[in-house]
Design an enzyme around this catalytic site. Sequence first.
Site, mmCIF file in Angstrom:
data_model
loop_
_atom_site.group_PDB
_atom_site.id
_atom_site.type_symbol
_atom_site.label_atom_id
_atom_site.label_comp_id
_atom_site.label_asym_id
_atom_site.label_seq_id
_atom_site.Cartn_x
_atom_site.Cartn_y
_atom_site.Cartn_z
ATOM 1 N N ASP A 36 0.852 -1.198 0.000
ATOM 2 C CA ASP A 36 0.000 0.000 0.000
ATOM 3 C C ASP A 36 0.885 1.244 0.000
ATOM 4 O OD1 ASP A 36 -3.222 0.479 1.036
ATOM 5 O OD2 ASP A 36 -1.835 2.170 1.063
ATOM 6 N N ASN A 59 -12.846 -3.430 2.356
ATOM 7 C CA ASN A 59 -13.763 -2.290 2.432
ATOM 8 C C ASN A 59 -14.694 -2.342 1.228
ATOM 9 O OD1 ASN A 59 -12.690 -1.131 4.797
ATOM 10 N ND2 ASN A 59 -11.012 -0.202 3.637
ATOM 11 N N GLN A 106 -14.319 2.673 1.040
ATOM 12 C CA GLN A 106 -13.660 2.145 -0.168
ATOM 13 C C GLN A 106 -13.356 3.296 -1.124
ATOM 14 O OE1 GLN A 106 -15.867 -0.757 -2.479
ATOM 15 N NE2 GLN A 106 -14.116 -1.198 -3.795
ATOM 16 N N VAL A 159 -11.021 2.786 -3.977
ATOM 17 C CA VAL A 159 -10.653 2.286 -5.312
ATOM 18 C C VAL A 159 -11.665 1.188 -5.694
ATOM 19 C CG1 VAL A 159 -8.857 1.210 -6.718
ATOM 20 C CG2 VAL A 159 -8.209 2.776 -4.872
ATOM 21 N N HIS A 185 -10.144 -5.410 -3.485
ATOM 22 C CA HIS A 185 -8.793 -5.542 -2.933
ATOM 23 C C HIS A 185 -8.890 -5.997 -1.493
ATOM 24 C CE1 HIS A 185 -10.125 -1.337 -2.652
ATOM 25 N NE2 HIS A 185 -9.493 -1.267 -1.491
ATOM 26 N N HIS A 194 -6.995 -5.958 1.960
ATOM 27 C CA HIS A 194 -5.877 -5.410 2.742
ATOM 28 C C HIS A 194 -5.324 -6.540 3.613
ATOM 29 C CE1 HIS A 194 -6.815 -0.986 2.229
ATOM 30 N NE2 HIS A 194 -8.009 -1.482 1.963
HETATM 31 P P1 5GP Z 1 -9.675 1.304 0.217
HETATM 32 O O1 5GP Z 1 -9.784 2.550 1.046
HETATM 33 O O2 5GP Z 1 -10.363 1.465 -1.116
HETATM 34 O O3 5GP Z 1 -10.118 0.059 0.929
HETATM 35 O O4 5GP Z 1 -8.136 1.074 -0.034
HETATM 36 C C1 5GP Z 1 -7.440 1.610 -1.103
HETATM 37 C C2 5GP Z 1 -5.987 1.597 -0.705
HETATM 38 O O5 5GP Z 1 -5.229 1.813 -1.869
HETATM 39 C C3 5GP Z 1 -5.596 2.660 0.320
HETATM 40 O O6 5GP Z 1 -5.064 2.051 1.484
HETATM 41 C C4 5GP Z 1 -4.545 3.494 -0.425
HETATM 42 O O7 5GP Z 1 -3.484 3.919 0.405
HETATM 43 C C5 5GP Z 1 -4.081 2.554 -1.525
HETATM 44 N N1 5GP Z 1 -3.643 3.214 -2.737
HETATM 45 C C6 5GP Z 1 -4.270 4.249 -3.371
HETATM 46 N N2 5GP Z 1 -3.581 4.594 -4.474
HETATM 47 C C7 5GP Z 1 -2.498 3.764 -4.533
HETATM 48 C C8 5GP Z 1 -1.419 3.652 -5.474
HETATM 49 O O8 5GP Z 1 -1.315 4.377 -6.472
HETATM 50 N N3 5GP Z 1 -0.498 2.700 -5.213
HETATM 51 C C9 5GP Z 1 -0.578 1.885 -4.122
HETATM 52 N N4 5GP Z 1 0.391 0.981 -3.963
HETATM 53 N N5 5GP Z 1 -1.580 1.960 -3.230
HETATM 54 C C10 5GP Z 1 -2.542 2.896 -3.438
#
Ligand code: 5GP
Length: 114
Positions: free
Chosen positions: A30, A87, A94, A96, A100, A102
């Site tokens: 991440d 998420n 969420q 993205v 995914h 974590h």
């Molecule tokens: P969410 O909040 O959707 O469950 O998690 C998305 C995760 O993607 C977040 O923890 C965020 O830090 C990570 N993330 C967002 N953009 C990027 C990226 O460009 N590269 C990487 N490696 N992680 C990302």
Amino acid sequence: MEKTLFEKIAEHEIPADIVYEDELCVAFRDISPAAPQHVLLVPRKPIPDIAAAQQEDAELLAHLMLKVGEIARMLGIAEGGFRTVLNTGALAGQTVPHLHIHILGGRSLQWPPG
Ligand code: 5GP
């Protein structure tokens, strides 16, 4: 349809610190880690979230679940304990829209989450 950010990472169009990949999934660190070890495991198939998964995805989801343990062992967090988080949707934070998982570990984690 426009590729998701995680599809672009899976296809090496956007750089990431990839720790594991195979024909079905990719795991990478991440960019904003919430724990000493924080890896995101994503299917190459752009399923928006776990609620959008279909019966036809059953084998893929089983594959991802098995990889969670394998990756946790590889990161050295399996023995001490770690957390997996999916998420789903805006209320869960969420950000993205590509399924995914974590994988978080390397420190004591609080429960319940915020
Ligand atoms: P969410 O909040 O959707 O469950 O998690 C998305 C995760 O993607 C977040 O923890 C965020 O830090 C990570 N993330 C967002 N953009 C990027 C990226 O460009 N590269 C990487 N490696 N992680 C990302």
